[in-house]
Design a protein around this motif. Structure first.
Motif, short mmCIF file in Angstrom:
data_model
loop_
_atom_site.label_atom_id
_atom_site.label_comp_id
_atom_site.label_asym_id
_atom_site.label_seq_id
_atom_site.Cartn_x
_atom_site.Cartn_y
_atom_site.Cartn_z
N ALA A 1 0.79 -1.12 0.13
CA ALA A 1 0.14 0.00 0.08
C ALA A 1 0.90 1.15 0.26
O ALA A 1 0.54 2.20 -0.81
CB ALA A 1 -1.00 0.05 1.19
N HIS A 2 2.09 1.23 0.61
CA HIS A 2 2.76 2.53 1.05
C HIS A 2 3.70 2.69 -0.40
O HIS A 2 3.83 3.82 -0.99
CB HIS A 2 3.78 2.23 1.90
CG HIS A 2 3.08 2.67 3.47
ND1 HIS A 2 2.35 3.55 3.66
CD2 HIS A 2 3.32 1.76 4.58
CE1 HIS A 2 2.22 3.30 4.99
NE2 HIS A 2 2.50 2.26 5.55
N LEU A 3 3.81 1.52 -1.10
CA LEU A 3 4.63 1.79 -2.22
C LEU A 3 3.63 2.40 -3.47
O LEU A 3 4.08 3.26 -4.38
CB LEU A 3 4.85 0.24 -2.96
CG LEU A 3 6.06 -0.39 -2.21
CD1 LEU A 3 6.36 -1.87 -2.82
CD2 LEU A 3 7.52 0.56 -2.55
N LEU A 4 2.24 1.85 -3.18
CA LEU A 4 1.23 2.58 -4.20
C LEU A 4 1.04 3.93 -3.86
O LEU A 4 0.87 4.81 -4.67
CB LEU A 4 0.13 1.90 -4.08
CG LEU A 4 0.10 0.49 -4.88
CD1 LEU A 4 -1.14 -0.56 -4.50
CD2 LEU A 4 0.02 0.49 -6.31
N TYR A 5 1.27 4.29 -2.55
CA TYR A 5 0.89 5.79 -2.06
C TYR A 5 2.18 6.55 -2.68
O TYR A 5 2.19 7.70 -3.05
CB TYR A 5 0.99 5.87 -0.58
CG TYR A 5 -0.32 5.38 0.07
CD1 TYR A 5 -1.65 5.30 -0.67
CD2 TYR A 5 -0.51 4.99 1.31
CE1 TYR A 5 -2.71 5.16 -0.13
CE2 TYR A 5 -1.90 4.81 2.07
CZ TYR A 5 -2.91 4.74 1.06
OH TYR A 5 -4.02 4.33 1.58
N ILE A 6 3.32 6.04 -2.52
CA ILE A 6 4.62 6.39 -3.26
C ILE A 6 4.22 7.05 -4.64
O ILE A 6 4.58 8.06 -5.01
CB ILE A 6 5.90 5.69 -3.06
CG1 ILE A 6 6.22 5.44 -1.85
CG2 ILE A 6 6.96 6.39 -3.93
CD1 ILE A 6 7.34 4.75 -1.28
N LEU A 7 3.88 6.00 -5.49
CA LEU A 7 3.42 6.51 -6.92
C LEU A 7 2.44 7.38 -7.02
O LEU A 7 2.44 8.48 -7.80
CB LEU A 7 2.95 5.20 -7.54
CG LEU A 7 3.96 3.99 -7.70
CD1 LEU A 7 3.63 2.80 -8.39
CD2 LEU A 7 5.27 4.32 -8.69
N HIS A 8 1.21 7.44 -5.96
CA HIS A 8 0.36 8.40 -6.11
C HIS A 8 0.68 9.76 -5.75
O HIS A 8 0.56 10.69 -6.39
CB HIS A 8 -0.68 8.06 -4.98
CG HIS A 8 -1.77 8.93 -4.80
ND1 HIS A 8 -2.68 9.45 -5.75
CD2 HIS A 8 -2.04 9.75 -3.77
CE1 HIS A 8 -3.55 10.27 -5.28
NE2 HIS A 8 -3.31 10.60 -3.73
N PHE A 9 1.74 9.73 -4.70
CA PHE A 9 2.50 11.19 -4.21
C PHE A 9 3.44 11.62 -5.38
O PHE A 9 3.43 12.90 -5.69
CB PHE A 9 3.15 11.06 -2.92
CG PHE A 9 2.19 10.70 -1.78
CD1 PHE A 9 0.95 10.90 -1.75
CD2 PHE A 9 2.74 9.89 -0.73
CE1 PHE A 9 0.00 10.43 -0.71
CE2 PHE A 9 1.99 9.59 0.31
CZ PHE A 9 0.64 9.72 0.35
N LEU A 10 3.87 10.63 -6.00
CA LEU A 10 4.85 11.13 -6.98
C LEU A 10 4.09 11.75 -8.10
O LEU A 10 4.53 12.75 -8.78
CB LEU A 10 5.93 9.99 -7.57
CG LEU A 10 6.90 9.57 -6.70
CD1 LEU A 10 7.65 8.26 -7.36
CD2 LEU A 10 7.99 10.60 -6.16
N ASN A 11 3.04 11.33 -8.35
CA ASN A 11 2.19 11.56 -9.39
C ASN A 11 1.53 13.14 -9.06
O ASN A 11 1.43 13.88 -10.14
CB ASN A 11 0.89 10.62 -9.63
CG ASN A 11 0.09 11.08 -10.93
OD1 ASN A 11 0.57 11.31 -12.03
ND2 ASN A 11 -1.16 10.97 -10.76
N LEU A 12 1.22 13.11 -7.93
CA LEU A 12 0.64 14.51 -7.52
C LEU A 12 1.69 15.72 -7.50
O LEU A 12 1.74 16.77 -7.84
CB LEU A 12 0.31 14.37 -6.08
CG LEU A 12 -0.99 13.68 -5.79
CD1 LEU A 12 -1.20 13.40 -4.34
CD2 LEU A 12 -2.23 14.08 -6.71
N SER A 13 2.95 15.34 -7.08
CA SER A 13 4.08 16.18 -7.11
C SER A 13 4.90 16.52 -8.50
O SER A 13 5.26 17.58 -8.82
CB SER A 13 5.16 15.97 -6.16
OG SER A 13 5.88 14.52 -6.34
N GLY A 14 5.00 15.33 -9.20
CA GLY A 14 5.92 15.52 -10.38
C GLY A 14 7.08 15.83 -10.25
O GLY A 14 7.86 15.79 -11.30
N VAL A 15 7.61 15.44 -9.05
CA VAL A 15 9.08 15.33 -8.75
C VAL A 15 9.43 13.96 -8.04
O VAL A 15 8.54 13.24 -7.46
CB VAL A 15 9.38 16.82 -7.75
CG1 VAL A 15 9.27 17.92 -8.69
CG2 VAL A 15 8.79 16.83 -6.71
N PRO A 16 11.11 13.72 -7.94
CA PRO A 16 11.25 12.60 -7.26
C PRO A 16 11.20 12.92 -5.96
O PRO A 16 11.22 13.75 -5.32
CB PRO A 16 12.82 12.40 -7.68
CG PRO A 16 12.97 13.31 -9.01
CD PRO A 16 12.03 14.46 -8.84
#
Length: 211
Positions: free
Chosen positions: A84-99
């Motif tokens: 779930a946290h790995l998916l949240y990481i992808l979700h957050f990266l999608n929101l921020s657009g940065v590493p």
């Protein structure tokens, strides 16, 4: 329907508070699992993105695993939350657009505090986890990266939600590995874990619905 699923999830979550320190049972597991299933449905209906929908669903599976007794269900729950946290990481990266490491530039002090917390688990947590030491270590790294990814997102409900989630996991770790079954703060810890956890998940969901 999006808001209704969210509200129903919050209502059911409140019903779990009296059961936070109760013995494992199927009704207890059902009540603990239902809120995140409803949050996942809310994210799906609100078109909040596949990563968030799947992350909330896996969190529900994690809740189920941690609601049962024994090492096997615990590892099942830990694995579900790690995914779930790995998916949240992808979700957050999608929101921020940065590493995710951009957090050290955009929010350096919280990022350094988070890294310090991750490192400190070697002293107060890892040595008390026995044969679960490596699964716990891996989970700490994953949730730490999730926190860094959230810090790269512009400050708002998502960032606050991720912080509350991490706080709930810290209290959970203390409750599971550092508190005895008869510790006088154990019941309060159960309430705090659930309150921070549900609040964090709700805010992460709201942040996703607002994008």
């Amino acid at each position: 329907m999006t808001q209704l699923a969210l509200i129903l999830g919050v209502v059911v979550a409140h019903a779990y508070f009296p059961r936070t320190s109760a013995a494992p049972s199927w009704p207890r597991s059902a009540i603990k699992t239902a809120p995140l299933l409803l949050f996942s449905l809310s994210a799906f209906l609100g078109d909040a993105g596949p990563y968030l929908v799947a992350g909330l669903f896996l969190s529900a599976l994690g809740d189920f695993g941690l609601s049962r007794d024994g090492d096997a269900p615990f590892l099942y729950g830990l694995a579900a939350f790690a995914l779930a946290h790995l998916l949240y990481i992808l979700h957050f990266l999608n929101l921020s657009g940065v590493p995710f490491y951009d957090a050290f530039v955009s929010a350096p002090i919280p990022a350094l505090i988070l890294v310090a917390l991750m490192v400190s688990t070697e002293l107060w947590l890892a040595t008390h986890t026995g044969h679960l030491q490596w699964p716990v270590r891996i989970y700490v790294v994953i949730i730490g990266c999730m926190g860094l990814a959230a810090l790269a997102v512009p400050f708002g409900w998502t960032v606050i939600g991720a912080a509350l989630f991490i706080i709930s996991d810290v209290i959970l770790a203390i409750n599971l590995f550092r508190m005895s079954d008869t510790h006088h703060h154990r019941i309060r810890a159960g309430y705090a874990i659930w309150a921070f956890y549900i609040s964090g998940q709700v805010l992460i969901l709201i942040g996703g619905l607002q994008t």
